[in-house]
Motif scaffolding. Sequence first.
Motif, PDB file in Angstrom:
ATOM      1  N   VAL A   1       1.300  -1.275  -0.068  1.00 41.26           N
ATOM      2  CA  VAL A   1       0.268   0.404  -0.215  1.00 41.26           C
ATOM      3  C   VAL A   1       0.717   1.396   0.202  1.00 41.26           C
ATOM      4  O   VAL A   1       1.216   2.180  -1.139  1.00 41.26           O
ATOM      5  CB  VAL A   1      -0.898   0.072   0.970  1.00 41.26           C
ATOM      6  N   PRO A   2       1.632   1.436   0.751  1.00 43.60           N
ATOM      7  CA  PRO A   2       2.235   2.534   1.215  1.00 43.60           C
ATOM      8  C   PRO A   2       2.539   3.407   0.012  1.00 43.60           C
ATOM      9  O   PRO A   2       2.778   4.422  -0.601  1.00 43.60           O
ATOM     10  CB  PRO A   2       3.914   2.361   1.460  1.00 43.60           C
ATOM     11  N   GLN A   3       3.685   2.726  -1.142  1.00 48.18           N
ATOM     12  CA  GLN A   3       4.049   3.208  -2.883  1.00 48.18           C
ATOM     13  C   GLN A   3       2.994   4.274  -2.810  1.00 48.18           C
ATOM     14  O   GLN A   3       2.883   5.198  -3.914  1.00 48.18           O
ATOM     15  CB  GLN A   3       4.470   2.332  -3.869  1.00 48.18           C
ATOM     16  N   PHE A   4       1.480   4.136  -3.055  1.00 50.54           N
ATOM     17  CA  PHE A   4       0.271   4.973  -3.103  1.00 50.54           C
ATOM     18  C   PHE A   4      -0.062   5.512  -2.470  1.00 50.54           C
ATOM     19  O   PHE A   4      -1.260   6.599  -2.186  1.00 50.54           O
ATOM     20  CB  PHE A   4      -1.222   3.550  -3.555  1.00 50.54           C
ATOM     21  N   LEU A   5       0.424   6.521  -0.865  1.00 44.28           N
ATOM     22  CA  LEU A   5       0.233   6.987  -0.566  1.00 44.28           C
ATOM     23  C   LEU A   5       0.744   7.864  -0.326  1.00 44.28           C
ATOM     24  O   LEU A   5       2.538   7.970  -0.252  1.00 44.28           O
ATOM     25  CB  LEU A   5       0.042   6.554   1.270  1.00 44.28           C
ATOM     26  N   ARG A   6       0.792   9.669   0.252  1.00 40.09           N
ATOM     27  CA  ARG A   6       1.242  10.911   0.470  1.00 40.09           C
ATOM     28  C   ARG A   6       1.647  10.039   1.889  1.00 40.09           C
ATOM     29  O   ARG A   6       1.036   9.572   2.423  1.00 40.09           O
ATOM     30  CB  ARG A   6       0.300  12.058   0.170  1.00 40.09           C
ATOM     31  N   PRO A   7       2.470  10.983   1.599  1.00 40.72           N
ATOM     32  CA  PRO A   7       3.536  10.329   3.824  1.00 40.72           C
ATOM     33  C   PRO A   7       2.662  11.023   4.588  1.00 40.72           C
ATOM     34  O   PRO A   7       2.851  10.321   5.575  1.00 40.72           O
ATOM     35  CB  PRO A   7       4.682  12.231   3.606  1.00 40.72           C
ATOM     36  N   LYS A   8       1.864  11.775   4.184  1.00 43.30           N
ATOM     37  CA  LYS A   8       0.724  12.200   5.596  1.00 43.30           C
ATOM     38  C   LYS A   8      -0.356  11.053   5.819  1.00 43.30           C
ATOM     39  O   LYS A   8      -0.462  10.761   7.223  1.00 43.30           O
ATOM     40  CB  LYS A   8      -0.181  13.663   5.147  1.00 43.30           C
ATOM     41  N   ALA A   9      -1.162  10.323   4.869  1.00 44.25           N
ATOM     42  CA  ALA A   9      -2.235   9.092   4.958  1.00 44.25           C
ATOM     43  C   ALA A   9      -1.268   8.372   5.327  1.00 44.25           C
ATOM     44  O   ALA A   9      -1.570   7.271   6.535  1.00 44.25           O
ATOM     45  CB  ALA A   9      -1.951   9.180   3.560  1.00 44.25           C
ATOM     46  N   PHE A  10       0.311   8.035   5.156  1.00 44.91           N
ATOM     47  CA  PHE A  10       0.873   7.335   5.506  1.00 44.91           C
ATOM     48  C   PHE A  10       1.354   7.039   6.582  1.00 44.91           C
ATOM     49  O   PHE A  10       1.352   6.147   7.780  1.00 44.91           O
ATOM     50  CB  PHE A  10       2.764   7.229   5.026  1.00 44.91           C
ATOM     51  N   GLU A  11       1.909   8.816   7.571  1.00 46.72           N
ATOM     52  CA  GLU A  11       1.978   8.839   8.841  1.00 46.72           C
ATOM     53  C   GLU A  11       0.581   8.646   9.721  1.00 46.72           C
ATOM     54  O   GLU A  11       0.644   7.715  10.671  1.00 46.72           O
ATOM     55  CB  GLU A  11       2.066   9.950   9.294  1.00 46.72           C
ATOM     56  N   GLN A  12      -0.847   8.577   9.391  1.00 45.16           N
ATOM     57  CA  GLN A  12      -2.246   8.431   9.662  1.00 45.16           C
ATOM     58  C   GLN A  12      -2.502   7.314   9.677  1.00 45.16           C
ATOM     59  O   GLN A  12      -2.451   6.148  11.486  1.00 45.16           O
ATOM     60  CB  GLN A  12      -2.813   9.365   9.446  1.00 45.16           C
ATOM     61  N   VAL A  13      -2.588   6.090   8.755  1.00 49.81           N
ATOM     62  CA  VAL A  13      -2.981   5.043   8.867  1.00 49.81           C
ATOM     63  C   VAL A  13      -2.312   3.518   8.935  1.00 49.81           C
ATOM     64  O   VAL A  13      -2.433   2.673   8.632  1.00 49.81           O
ATOM     65  CB  VAL A  13      -4.221   4.513   7.475  1.00 49.81           C
ATOM     66  N   TYR A  14      -0.532   4.369   8.341  1.00 49.23           N
ATOM     67  CA  TYR A  14      -0.008   2.388   8.220  1.00 49.23           C
ATOM     68  C   TYR A  14       1.566   2.891   8.572  1.00 49.23           C
ATOM     69  O   TYR A  14       1.352   1.637   9.525  1.00 49.23           O
ATOM     70  CB  TYR A  14       1.023   2.688   6.436  1.00 49.23           C
ATOM     71  N   TRP A  15       1.484   3.801   9.280  1.00 49.88           N
ATOM     72  CA  TRP A  15       3.136   3.723  10.055  1.00 49.88           C
ATOM     73  C   TRP A  15       2.666   2.835  11.365  1.00 49.88           C
ATOM     74  O   TRP A  15       3.707   2.663  12.068  1.00 49.88           O
ATOM     75  CB  TRP A  15       3.719   5.127   9.844  1.00 49.88           C
ATOM     76  N   PRO A  16       1.335   3.712  11.756  1.00 52.08           N
ATOM     77  CA  PRO A  16       2.086   3.208  13.098  1.00 52.08           C
ATOM     78  C   PRO A  16       1.650   1.678  13.728  1.00 52.08           C
ATOM     79  O   PRO A  16       2.312   0.945  14.435  1.00 52.08           O
ATOM     80  CB  PRO A  16       0.335   3.823  14.211  1.00 52.08           C
TER      81      PRO A  16
ATOM     82  N   ARG B   1       7.116  -1.272  -5.675  1.00 49.34           N
ATOM     83  CA  ARG B   1       7.412   0.559  -6.353  1.00 49.34           C
ATOM     84  C   ARG B   1       8.532   1.249  -6.058  1.00 49.34           C
ATOM     85  O   ARG B   1       9.635   0.759  -5.468  1.00 49.34           O
ATOM     86  CB  ARG B   1       6.420   0.606  -5.942  1.00 49.34           C
ATOM     87  N   ASN B   2       8.682   2.736  -5.409  1.00 42.13           N
ATOM     88  CA  ASN B   2       9.408   3.336  -4.573  1.00 42.13           C
ATOM     89  C   ASN B   2       9.147   4.154  -3.525  1.00 42.13           C
ATOM     90  O   ASN B   2       8.043   4.502  -3.569  1.00 42.13           O
ATOM     91  CB  ASN B   2       9.093   4.680  -5.841  1.00 42.13           C
ATOM     92  N   TRP B   3       9.887   3.756  -2.309  1.00 43.92           N
ATOM     93  CA  TRP B   3       9.421   4.640  -1.164  1.00 43.92           C
ATOM     94  C   TRP B   3      10.576   6.045  -0.704  1.00 43.92           C
ATOM     95  O   TRP B   3      10.152   6.214   0.248  1.00 43.92           O
ATOM     96  CB  TRP B   3       9.851   3.411  -0.065  1.00 43.92           C
ATOM     97  N   GLU B   4      10.900   6.502  -1.951  1.00 43.02           N
ATOM     98  CA  GLU B   4      12.169   7.700  -1.315  1.00 43.02           C
ATOM     99  C   GLU B   4      11.243   8.895  -0.953  1.00 43.02           C
ATOM    100  O   GLU B   4      11.714   9.468   0.487  1.00 43.02           O
ATOM    101  CB  GLU B   4      12.295   8.077  -2.806  1.00 43.02           C
ATOM    102  N   HIS B   5       9.939   8.307  -1.182  1.00 42.93           N
ATOM    103  CA  HIS B   5       9.038   9.694   0.010  1.00 42.93           C
ATOM    104  C   HIS B   5       8.870   9.821   1.368  1.00 42.93           C
ATOM    105  O   HIS B   5       8.513  10.119   1.672  1.00 42.93           O
ATOM    106  CB  HIS B   5       7.784   9.517  -1.777  1.00 42.93           C
ATOM    107  N   LEU B   6       9.357   8.231   1.645  1.00 41.36           N
ATOM    108  CA  LEU B   6       9.090   7.787   2.799  1.00 41.36           C
ATOM    109  C   LEU B   6       9.904   7.902   3.573  1.00 41.36           C
ATOM    110  O   LEU B   6      10.250   6.633   4.177  1.00 41.36           O
ATOM    111  CB  LEU B   6       8.408   6.566   3.142  1.00 41.36           C
ATOM    112  N   TYR B   7      10.972   7.594   3.291  1.00 38.09           N
ATOM    113  CA  TYR B   7      12.575   7.464   3.613  1.00 38.09           C
ATOM    114  C   TYR B   7      12.768   8.212   4.949  1.00 38.09           C
ATOM    115  O   TYR B   7      13.534   7.990   5.857  1.00 38.09           O
ATOM    116  CB  TYR B   7      13.615   8.056   3.036  1.00 38.09           C
TER     117      TYR B   7
END
Length: 387
Positions: free
Chosen positions: A245-260, A282-288
Amino acid sequence: MADLQALYNERVERMEKVYNRGIPDRVPVYSMVDNYAIHYAGYTLKEVIEDEEKQYRAYEKIMLDFFWDSTMYSGVTKAMKFFNKLGGGTFKVTDSLQVEGGAAEIMNADEYKELAKDPAKFMLNVLYPRKYGLFTEDISFEEKYKRFASAVDELFAFLDLGKRNTQRLKDEHGILVSRGATMFMPLDIILDFLRDFQGTMLDIRRRPQEVAEACDALADYLLQMIEDSYPNHIPGHMIFIPLHVPQFLRPKAFEQVYWPSFKKILDAFSKKGYKALCYFERNWEHLYDYLQELPKNTVVGLFEDDDIRKAKKELGHIMCIAGGMPVNKLMYGTKEECVDYTKSLLDDMAPGGGYIFCSNVILHNAKDAKPENLRAVNEYVRDNGKY
C-alpha cells in the motif's frame, strides 16, 4: 554429511552477519526465484501442485544449476488445494505460471469498527462465509464440517511439504532456505483480502481513523500469530513481509493509517530478535524520513524501483539493503551488459557491508530472466564480491 553441515553453517553465518549490517567474507547472493523455478525445470504450476516430488525437484534444480548463498523458496507458496476445498475466493491457478487472486472486496466500508473490536472473530464469523463458497452452500452441517476438515487437512499437508522440502535442501545439498514465515502488514491485508484497491483508497480518505484503529487491532492479532508459529529467531532465517500500500500513499496519509501499525510490528520484532525481509514495492523515496525511525538491524530492505545506491546512503545505517539487479536487464540485456552492471553494483554497494545481491523483484515466470544472464551475474558476485 559433515561437509554439507559445514557448508550450511557457513551460509548461515554469512547471512546472519549481513542481516546485522556487518561485513561477511563476501557479498551474499540471494535467490528470489519463485515460479520461475517451475518453468526452468520444464513443469507447469498445475503439475507441481499435484506431484510433490516434481515440486521439490524444480526448486532443487534452480538451486543446483545456479550459484546462491540462500533462497526464499523451497516450493509453491500458496496452499491451492486448501483454498479450492473452501470453495475458491482467494487464488486460482491460471494457464500460465501465475497464481491469480480472487475477488477481494468482501468487507463493507462501515464495518471497520467490528473488525477492530475482535479481528479473529469478525473474520471467522462474518468475512470467511462471504469469501469462501463452502460456507454458503446449501448442504447439511455434517457435510460442511466434513469438507472443512478436509480443507484443513490440505493446509497442514501443504505446510508439512514446505518443511520437508526445506529440510531436504539442507540435508541433501547444504542449502539455506531463509524464509522462516510470511506475514502481511495490517493495511495490506485490508487491501489484498478485504476491501480491494479502490475501496481501501476511498476508506483512507473518508474514514482514516477507523482504518488506523482496525490496523492497530490487526497488528496485535498478527504478532500473536507469528509468535505462536515462530517463537524465536532461527539463525539465517527472516520473516518475509511484502508491502503493497505505502507506495500509493502521500506521507500524511502514510503517517496516519499505515505507519503506526507498521512501526508497532517491527518494534516488536526487534524485541524478539526477529529479522524481517521487507519488500519495499515500487518506490519509497518519499517515505525515507519515516524509515529512519525503524529499529536498527531488524529489517532487510529489498527495494524494487528505488535508486539502490541512494537507499543505502539514506538507510544503510538502519537496515541491510538487498536488490539492485533489474529483471529487465536480466531478460533483455546481453550477458556482458549484465556482468558490467553487476560490477558497478558491487563497486558502489559492497563497501561497508550490509548488502545482499539479488534481483529487484521476485522471478515468477519464464520471461523474467534469461538463464545465462542469471548464471553469469551470480557467478560474478561469487568470484568478485569478496572483501
